[in-house]
Write a protein that holds these residues in place. Structure first.
Motif, PDB file in Angstrom:
ATOM      1  N   LYS A   1       0.820  -1.199   0.000  1.00  0.00           N
ATOM      2  CA  LYS A   1       0.000   0.000   0.000  1.00  0.00           C
ATOM      3  C   LYS A   1       0.861   1.258   0.000  1.00  0.00           C
ATOM      4  O   LYS A   1       0.724   2.118  -0.869  1.00  0.00           O
ATOM      5  CB  LYS A   1      -0.931   0.009   1.214  1.00  0.00           C
ATOM      6  N   SER A   2       1.761   1.383   0.956  1.00  0.00           N
ATOM      7  CA  SER A   2       2.612   2.573   1.020  1.00  0.00           C
ATOM      8  C   SER A   2       3.756   2.312   1.988  1.00  0.00           C
ATOM      9  O   SER A   2       3.770   1.316   2.712  1.00  0.00           O
ATOM     10  CB  SER A   2       1.813   3.801   1.476  1.00  0.00           C
ATOM     11  N   ALA A   3       4.709   3.231   1.999  1.00  0.00           N
ATOM     12  CA  ALA A   3       5.831   3.185   2.935  1.00  0.00           C
ATOM     13  C   ALA A   3       6.134   4.605   3.384  1.00  0.00           C
ATOM     14  O   ALA A   3       6.064   5.543   2.592  1.00  0.00           O
ATOM     15  CB  ALA A   3       7.062   2.558   2.289  1.00  0.00           C
ATOM     16  N   ASP A   4       6.459   4.757   4.667  1.00  0.00           N
ATOM     17  CA  ASP A   4       6.830   6.075   5.158  1.00  0.00           C
ATOM     18  C   ASP A   4       7.776   5.948   6.338  1.00  0.00           C
ATOM     19  O   ASP A   4       8.027   4.848   6.837  1.00  0.00           O
ATOM     20  CB  ASP A   4       5.604   6.911   5.528  1.00  0.00           C
ATOM     21  N   LEU A   5       8.313   7.079   6.747  1.00  0.00           N
ATOM     22  CA  LEU A   5       9.194   7.149   7.909  1.00  0.00           C
ATOM     23  C   LEU A   5       8.505   7.994   8.957  1.00  0.00           C
ATOM     24  O   LEU A   5       8.056   9.105   8.674  1.00  0.00           O
ATOM     25  CB  LEU A   5      10.537   7.769   7.528  1.00  0.00           C
ATOM     26  N   GLU A   6       8.427   7.465  10.176  1.00  0.00           N
ATOM     27  CA  GLU A   6       7.733   8.135  11.271  1.00  0.00           C
ATOM     28  C   GLU A   6       8.733   8.573  12.335  1.00  0.00           C
ATOM     29  O   GLU A   6       9.544   7.773  12.802  1.00  0.00           O
ATOM     30  CB  GLU A   6       6.693   7.194  11.904  1.00  0.00           C
ATOM     31  N   LEU A   7       8.668   9.846  12.717  1.00  0.00           N
ATOM     32  CA  LEU A   7       9.525  10.355  13.782  1.00  0.00           C
ATOM     33  C   LEU A   7       9.060   9.786  15.115  1.00  0.00           C
ATOM     34  O   LEU A   7       7.872   9.800  15.432  1.00  0.00           O
ATOM     35  CB  LEU A   7       9.455  11.876  13.815  1.00  0.00           C
ATOM     36  N   GLY A   8       9.983   9.278  15.922  1.00  0.00           N
ATOM     37  CA  GLY A   8       9.639   8.705  17.212  1.00  0.00           C
ATOM     38  C   GLY A   8      10.306   7.353  17.400  1.00  0.00           C
ATOM     39  O   GLY A   8      11.100   6.898  16.568  1.00  0.00           O
ATOM     40  N   HIS A   9       9.993   6.704  18.530  1.00  0.00           N
ATOM     41  CA  HIS A   9      10.590   5.416  18.876  1.00  0.00           C
ATOM     42  C   HIS A   9       9.507   4.377  19.139  1.00  0.00           C
ATOM     43  O   HIS A   9       8.441   4.697  19.654  1.00  0.00           O
ATOM     44  CB  HIS A   9      11.487   5.545  20.111  1.00  0.00           C
ATOM     45  N   ILE A  10       9.798   3.148  18.781  1.00  0.00           N
ATOM     46  CA  ILE A  10       8.896   2.039  19.069  1.00  0.00           C
ATOM     47  C   ILE A  10       9.155   1.585  20.496  1.00  0.00           C
ATOM     48  O   ILE A  10      10.261   1.168  20.836  1.00  0.00           O
ATOM     49  CB  ILE A  10       9.106   0.881  18.081  1.00  0.00           C
ATOM     50  N   HIS A  11       8.140   1.672  21.308  1.00  0.00           N
ATOM     51  CA  HIS A  11       8.273   1.376  22.728  1.00  0.00           C
ATOM     52  C   HIS A  11       8.778  -0.050  22.962  1.00  0.00           C
ATOM     53  O   HIS A  11       8.303  -1.001  22.354  1.00  0.00           O
ATOM     54  CB  HIS A  11       6.915   1.551  23.409  1.00  0.00           C
ATOM     55  N   GLY A  12       9.780  -0.171  23.826  1.00  0.00           N
ATOM     56  CA  GLY A  12      10.279  -1.476  24.210  1.00  0.00           C
ATOM     57  C   GLY A  12      11.237  -2.119  23.226  1.00  0.00           C
ATOM     58  O   GLY A  12      11.666  -3.256  23.439  1.00  0.00           O
TER      59      GLY A  12
END
Length: 349
Positions: free
Chosen positions: A159-170
């Motif tokens: 469907k799509s790809a993007d980059l998200e600012l932030g961290h994946i918890h744990g």
């Protein structure tokens, strides 16, 4: 494509810089080599420092909606401390290693819509200028390609790809952002799952696969997301039957949803309004060791053109960037909204 820009910091007649990469495509954790070509202007000058920044166009959620900006995710000083004579040329070779979490920008040569760049900065006479910006293309690691190919053969569509600012918890995430590959479900899961978002967090020893499933809501409950994690090794690529492996992951995700749905239906029947506080926590449930368990040999995987994921990429579904020239132009226009603000963005649960 090489972009040539005069350095405004030193005025008309100042030096210009080109960065030429040895290879058009790199891989996460792999080498990035090339040379920086500096051409002298109308006078002799001291080149104090040459710096390469790896930059990415990243999205961030805020109070006013979604915004885009640039994040520098790696930086290296590759040269400097020399005098550049008038109208002369100077070549500075470089070699650096990409971070293991570097996002993937293409699959089997088809762009995913993720924009990365290599930006060259010169420090001249006490002034700094971002003088050159080149597109960085990154192909998947073998284990990433195997997982995506399996998803395609199992009927999941890109469907799509993007980059998200932030961290994946744990997680052990190192970069200030993470990549999400959004896939749509095959027919057998379409009544249960809207889509999944796949994130790869690679390290030298292996990779954490984080899969967030966006669930469909029922009569007595709204939809909810669950997060599942799976560990894989770089060394098990050839020995693993990936279609079987990934199908097991998908069944685990759906089974977890079924348990939550049954519980939510019971709550809804008593007027308690659905899932309450489950949210992202529903699928954490420990770290799955599917990638290190028993492997099944002998399963054949067909060529890349048969994967639905690849077909979706080739069609340019919802990515907005379907050619290298367009991607390069977007790189050249990257803004600086997030630079210096790498800590912004919330944790992804």
């Amino acid at each position: 494509m090489v972009f040539k820009k005069l350095l405004g910091a030193v005025g008309v007649g100042g030096p210009s810089v080109d960065t030429v990469l040895d290879s058009t495509t790199a891989v996460p954790g792999g080498p990035l080599t090339g040379r920086v070509l500096v051409r002298g202007g109308g006078a002799d000058m001291e080149i104090e420092q040459i710096t390469l920044d790896l930059v990415a166009r990243v999205e961030a959620e805020g109070e006013d909606g979604e915004a885009e900006g640039t994040v520098v995710f790696d930086r290296a000083v590759v040269g400097g401390g020399f005098r550049l004579a008038e109208e002369s040329e100077y070549a500075v070779p470089f070699s650096l290693t990409l971070p293991w979490e570097t996002p993937v920008t293409e699959l089997h040569g088809q762009p995913l819509g993720v924009v990365l760049g290599v930006r060259t900065e010169l420090a001249v006479a006490g002034a700094r200028d971002k003088g050159d910006l080149d597109q960085l293309r990154v192909a998947p690691l073998p284990v990433q390609e195997a997982i995506l190919e399996a998803l395609g053969q199992l009927g999941w569509g890109f469907k799509s790809a993007d980059l998200e600012l932030g961290h994946i918890h744990g997680s052990g995430q190192q970069l200030p952002f993470y990549q999400e590959l959004e896939l749509t479900p095959p027919a057998q899961y379409a009544h249960t799952v809207n889509e999944i978002e796949v994130t790869f967090l690679a390290t030298p020893g292996g990779m954490e696969v984080v899969i967030e499933a966006d669930k469909r809501g029922g009569l007595f409950s709204g939809g909810h997301d669950t997060v599942h994690r799976f560990a894989v090794s770089h060394h098990d690529v050839a020995r693993t039957a990936w279609n079987t492996e990934v199908e097991g992951w998908m069944r685990q995700i759906v089974d977890a949803h079924a348990a939550h749905a049954a519980r939510a239906g019971s709550y809804g029947a008593h007027g308690q309004g659905g899932y309450g506080g489950y949210g992202h926590q529903g699928g954490h449930g420990g770290y799955s060791d599917h990638g290190h368990g028993e492997h099944h040999s002998g399963e054949r995987r067909s060529g890349p053109s048969t994967g639905a994921v690849v077909a979706g990429v080739a069609a340019g579904v919802a990515v907005g960037i379907v050619g290298g020239m367009v991607a390069a132009e977007v790189v050249d226009e990257i803004g600086d909204a997030f630079e210096g603000d790498e800590d912004e963005g919330g944790d992804e649960e």
